[in-house]
Scaffold this active site. Structure first.
Site, PDB file in Angstrom:
ATOM      1  CD  GLU A 110      -2.687   1.247   2.583  1.00 16.42           C
ATOM      2  OE1 GLU A 110      -2.241   0.745   3.635  1.00 16.42           O
ATOM      3  OE2 GLU A 110      -3.790   1.808   2.515  1.00 16.42           O
ATOM      4  CE  LYS A 168      -7.512   1.740   3.221  1.00 17.88           C
ATOM      5  NZ  LYS A 168      -6.266   2.283   3.822  1.00 17.88           N
ATOM      6  CB  CYS A 216      -4.691  -1.311   4.141  1.00 16.28           C
ATOM      7  SG  CYS A 216      -3.773  -1.382   5.699  1.00 16.28           S
TER       8      CYS A 216
HETATM    9  O1  LIG Z   1      -7.293  -1.797   9.975  1.00 15.10           O
HETATM   10  C1  LIG Z   1      -6.200  -1.566  10.521  1.00 15.10           C
HETATM   11  O2  LIG Z   1      -5.994  -1.882  11.689  1.00 15.10           O
HETATM   12  C2  LIG Z   1      -5.091  -0.892   9.784  1.00 15.10           C
HETATM   13  C3  LIG Z   1      -5.554  -0.364   8.485  1.00 15.10           C
HETATM   14  C4  LIG Z   1      -4.581   0.530   7.836  1.00 15.10           C
HETATM   15  O3  LIG Z   1      -3.496   0.740   8.320  1.00 15.10           O
HETATM   16  C5  LIG Z   1      -4.925   1.142   6.574  1.00 15.10           C
HETATM   17  O4  LIG Z   1      -6.037   0.916   6.072  1.00 15.10           O
HETATM   18  O5  LIG Z   1      -4.082   1.870   6.025  1.00 15.10           O
END
Ligand SMILES: O=C(O)CCC(=O)C(=O)O
Length: 307
Positions: free
Chosen positions: A65, A139, A180
């Site tokens: 990411e 996303k 993510c």
């Molecule tokens: O859901 C999480 O604990 C981390 C998600 C995250 O870091 C993101 O989406 O960039």
């Protein structure tokens, strides 16, 4: 008392069988890249990691990411690229297209900040072996978290959420994409499985609070729930960065087993995917047949709306 009544809108078409995958075995590379404030360096560095991975036999390469920019709300607008504009407006995706074509590999290009009109997205581009952009996943679930004294981050300050799940038929199988925080929502993984995915890929950058607790747990849960492969790819950890990534890029198999993983330093994890394990696990433990669709169902809103 239990009721046999099923509201009209909960009657969804039956799940799509996974189509036979175009290859049964192949190598995947998870490039856990170090990321700096120098975008040109990040692009050249990613290219080199992809070339090295292909030389080791990888037919599918997954990037982290936000690999071309620091992960911060201040950086997203500065590093954002207009992916659809063409004409060199997106040096990051141009590099991925070129290297996919020249090495004849499939690339799931992690994510970069995308500019589209006056909006910014966190976007993953998928390139086929001919270098064509096959899919773009924005996303869907923005990462807003507030744990005082631990971590506060509000992606929604700068980013807009995507509006669509993304599933793509590549030369290495049918792949569902999430970025993510998207991995936290089991319905998305179930939806991809119901649409016949062999494999779920999540570029991600968990942090030092949720990473140790949730990162591997969620990957193994998505894989075991849906009896398919799950891969994640994180940036390498930079302890001096504003946002410290957990690392630990991982491949999980269709029984929820960790096939390959790493710690937090920069590295490339290379592992083999054997799709025959999906059928094996689904016949060992036939969850799909055991599922009680008479009591609960996943509603595929897009399929419902398309008639
Ligand atoms: O859901 C999480 O604990 C981390 C998600 C995250 O870091 C993101 O989406 O960039």
């Amino acid at each position: 008392m239990a009721s046999a009544f099923m509201p009209e809108q909960a009657r969804v078409p039956p799940a799509v069988q996974s189509p036979p995958p175009p290859v049964s075995k192949f190598k995947i590379a998870l490039c856990q890249l170090s990321v700096t404030a120098d975008k040109e360096r990040n692009i050249a560095h990613a290219r080199k990691a992809i070339v090295d991975a292909a030389e080791k036999g990888a037919q599918l390469v997954l990037l982290p990411e936000i690999w071309n920019s620091p992960y911060s709300n201040d950086s997203f607008p500065v590093y954002a690229e207009d992916i659809d504009a063409g004409g060199g407006a997106s040096p990051s995706s141009s590099m991925l297209a070129e290297v996919a074509r020249s090495l004849h590999i499939t690339i799931i290009g992690g994510s970069i900040p995308e500019r589209a009109g006056d909006r910014l997205y966190n976007t993953c581009c998928v390139f086929g072996t001919d270098g064509k952009l096959m899919a773009k996943h924005r996303k869907i679930h923005l990462f807003d978290i507030d744990i005082p004294g631990k971590i506060t981050f509000m992606e929604s300050k700068t980013l807009t959420a995507g509006e669509s799940p993304t599933i793509v038929d590549t030369d290495v199988g049918r792949i569902g994409i999430g970025i993510c925080h998207d991995i936290c929502f089991q319905e998305l993984g179930m939806l991809y499985a119901a649409r016949g995915a062999h494999f779920l890929c999540y570029p991600g950058a968990f942090n030092m609070t949720t990473g140790p607790l949730h990162w591997e747990l969620l990957q193994r849960a998505r894989a075991a729930d849906n009896q398919l492969y799950v891969a994640t790819c994180s940036p390498a950890r930079d302890a001096g960065a504003g946002y410290v990534a957990w690392g630990h890029s991982t491949l999980v198999g269709p029984f929820g087993e960790v096939i390959a993983t790493t710690e937090h330093e920069e590295t490339t994890v290379i592992a083999e995917i054997d799709y025959s394990l999906i059928e094996l696990r689904r016949s060992n433990l036939p969850l799909e047949k055991q599922r009680r669709g008479d009591l609960y169902q996943l509603v595929d809103v897009q399929r419902l709306n398309s008639g």
